[in-house]
Design an enzyme around this catalytic site. Structure first.
Site, PDB file in Angstrom:
ATOM      1  N   GLU A  53      -2.256   9.417  20.333  1.00 42.13           N
ATOM      2  CA  GLU A  53      -1.908  10.288  19.261  1.00 42.13           C
ATOM      3  C   GLU A  53      -3.100  10.284  18.380  1.00 42.13           C
ATOM      4  OE1 GLU A  53       1.411   6.834  19.667  1.00 42.13           O
ATOM      5  OE2 GLU A  53      -0.591   7.164  20.628  1.00 42.13           O
ATOM      6  N   GLU A 306       0.819  -4.010  50.914  1.00 43.97           N
ATOM      7  CA  GLU A 306       0.788  -3.197  52.110  1.00 43.97           C
ATOM      8  C   GLU A 306       0.545  -4.286  53.229  1.00 43.97           C
ATOM      9  OE1 GLU A 306      -1.426   0.552  52.572  1.00 43.97           O
ATOM     10  OE2 GLU A 306      -1.439   0.689  50.364  1.00 43.97           O
ATOM     11  N   GLY A 308       2.282  -7.158  56.348  1.00 44.67           N
ATOM     12  CA  GLY A 308       3.009  -7.251  57.711  1.00 44.67           C
ATOM     13  C   GLY A 308       4.247  -8.140  57.499  1.00 44.67           C
TER      14      GLY A 308
END
Length: 383
Positions: A53, A306, A308
C-alpha cells in the site's frame, strides 16, 4: 463489478511477480485507482521495508496524483499494527482513500479483521472477498506458518503413468538423474523452487542422483534457496554437487540434518566446506517435526520436498504434507519400479484426499495438484 475484478487481478499479478522477495512476510500487491485509471501500484519486498500500500501511495505521489476519493485494491488485509513499518490502514485513511477492496482477510489471529475495522471506522467503504481463493493460495505458506508455527510443506513428485518414481535401482546408473518428465514440466518445477524458501531431499536421492537442487529461473530472490538434506549418518559425499556448489559462489545454502550418532569427523569436514549441520533426534530416522521446527525458527515459510520413496512416506505418515504437486509422464515403469512412497497406497489414493484440485498439461506431461490441509483458519472471512 467487472472493473473491481480487473484491478484486483492486476494487484494479484504484482504480488505474484514479487515471489522470492517478500518472505518471511506475506506476498502482497496493491493498486490505487480512480475509476479505471491507475494512480499508483506496487508490491511488497521485504528488504525495501514498504508494504504494498505504501509503495502504491508513493508512486501515485511521485506521478503527481491526488488519491483522495480513490479506491485501493489490496490482495491482503491492510495491517493495523506497528512492526518494521507503521500501519497501512492508517496510511490509507490519511491519504483520503474512499473505498478499499480486499481479496482476503489476514490469517494472523493477532491482526485478522483489525485493519478492516479501522478502515470502516474511518468511514471508508470496505469490500472483502474478490479473488479470495487466488489471493489465499499466494499466502498459504504465510498463513500456515503464522498459525501452526511450522513451514508449509509441498510434496512434488515426477511419476510414471502408473504412479512410480523411477526404474528398479539395479537398472540405473549411479549418481545420474533419471528424467521421467519433459522440459516444460521441469521448467515449472524451477518456478516452484523459486517460490520456495527451502527445498528438501533425503540422502538416498543424493546418492542415487547427485542433484544440484538449484533455482535456475534466473529471477531475483532476497535470500539464497536453502537446500536441506535428511542424512542420519552424514553419508553425503564431499564431492556431491550440493557440497561443491558452495565453493562456486552460487546463490544457494546447504543444511544437513543428521542423527546423534553421526561421525564428528564427517561433520567437521562438511562444516569446513560451508555446510550447516544440525543434529536432531529420532529412533533410527530423523524427527521430521523437529526438522520443521528448526526451519520455522530460521523463518523459512515454505519447504518443497523433492525426494525419494522413504522420505515421501515419512512426511505423509506424519501428516505434515500440506499440498501435493504430481507430474505424470506417459512412461510406464511396471511393478518392479520404485514406489511413490514406501508402505502407502500410492499417489492415486493421495489425489482422492486433495481439495482445490487443479489439472494442467505441461507438454506431454499432466500435473495434478491440490491441498491436503487448508492453512487458513476458520473465522478468517469478513464481509
Amino acid at each position: 463489478m467487472l472493473q473491481d475484478e480487473i484491478l484486483m487481478q492486476r494487484a494479484l499479478f504484482l504480488a505474484e511477480a514479487s515471489a522470492g522477495l517478500a518472505s518471511p512476510n506475506p506476498t502482497v500487491g496493491c493498486v490505487i485507482a480512480r475509476g479505471s485509471q491507475i494512480l499508483g501500484e506496487g508490491a511488497h519486498a521485504y528488504d525495501q521495508l514498504d508494504h504494498a500500500e505504501i509503495v502504491a501511495l508513493k508512486q501515485a505521489a511521485a506521478h503527481g496524483h491526488d488519491v483522495r476519493g480513490a479506491t485501493a485494491y489490496v490482495t491482503l488485509e491492510p495491517c493495523s499494527h506497528h512492526g518494521r513499518t507503521g500501519p497501512c490502514a492508517d496510511a490509507l485513511i490519511a491519504a483520503g482513500i474512499a473505498r478499499c477492496v480486499v481479496a482476503t482477510a489476514d490469517a494472523n489471529p493477532a491482526v485478522r479483521g483489525r485493519g478492516l475495522a479501522r478502515l470502516r471506522g474511518a468511514g471508508i467503504e470496505v469490500e472483502v472477498g474478490i479473488s479470495e481463493a487466488r489471493a489465499r493460495r499466494l499466502n498459504d505458506a504465510f498463513a500456515l506458518s503464522i498459525t501452526q508455527h511450522r513451514p508449509f510443506v509441498t510434496l512434488k513428485a515426477a511419476l510414471s503413468v502408473d504412479g512410480r518414481l523411477a526404474p528398479p535401482p539395479a537398472s540405473r546408473t549411479a549418481s545420474e538423474p533419471f528424467w521421467l518428465t519433459g522440459a516444460e514440466a521441469r521448467a515449472e518445477v524451477q518456478q516452484m523452487r523459486h517460490r520456495s524458501d527451502a527445498i528438501l531431499t533425503g540422502i538416498g536421492t543424493v546418492l542415487a542422483d547427485d542433484p544440484a537442487m538449484t533455482d535456475r529461473t534466473g529471477l531475483p530472490r532476497r535470500r539464497p534457496l536453502m537446500r536441506v538434506v535428511l542424512d542420519t549418518q552424514l553419508r553425503t559425499p564431499i564431492a556431491a554437487k550440493l557440497v561443491q556448489s558452495l565453493q562456486q559462489n552460487r546463490q544457494e545454502d546447504l543444511c544437513i540434518f543428521c542423527g546423534k550418532t553421526a561421525s564428528p569427523d564427517r561433520r567437521a569436514r562438511l562444516e569446513n566446506l560451508g555446510v550447516k549441520v544440525t543434529t536432531v533426534g529420532g529412533d533410527g530416522r530423523l524427527d521430521l517435526i523437529e526438522v520443521l521446527a528448526h526451519l520455522h525458527a530460521a523463518r523459512f515459510l515454505s519447504v518443497l520436498v523433492e525426494a525419494g520413496s522413504a522420505v515421501n512416506a515419512a512426511f505423509l505418515q506424519r501428516d505434515v504434507v500440506d499440498a501435493a504437486v504430481l507430474f505424470y509422464s506417459e512412461i510406464e515403469l511396471g511393478e518392479g519400479a520404485v514406489p511413490f512412497a514406501e508402505g502407502t497406497a500410492g499417489p492415486f489414493v493421495l489425489e482422492e484426499r486433495m481439495r482445490d484440485v487443479r489439472k494442467r498439461a505441461f507438454g506431454a506431461d499432466v500435473c495434478v495438484s491440490g491441498l491436503l490441509h487448508d492453512p487458513w483458519p476458520r473465522g478468517s472471512d469478513f464481509s
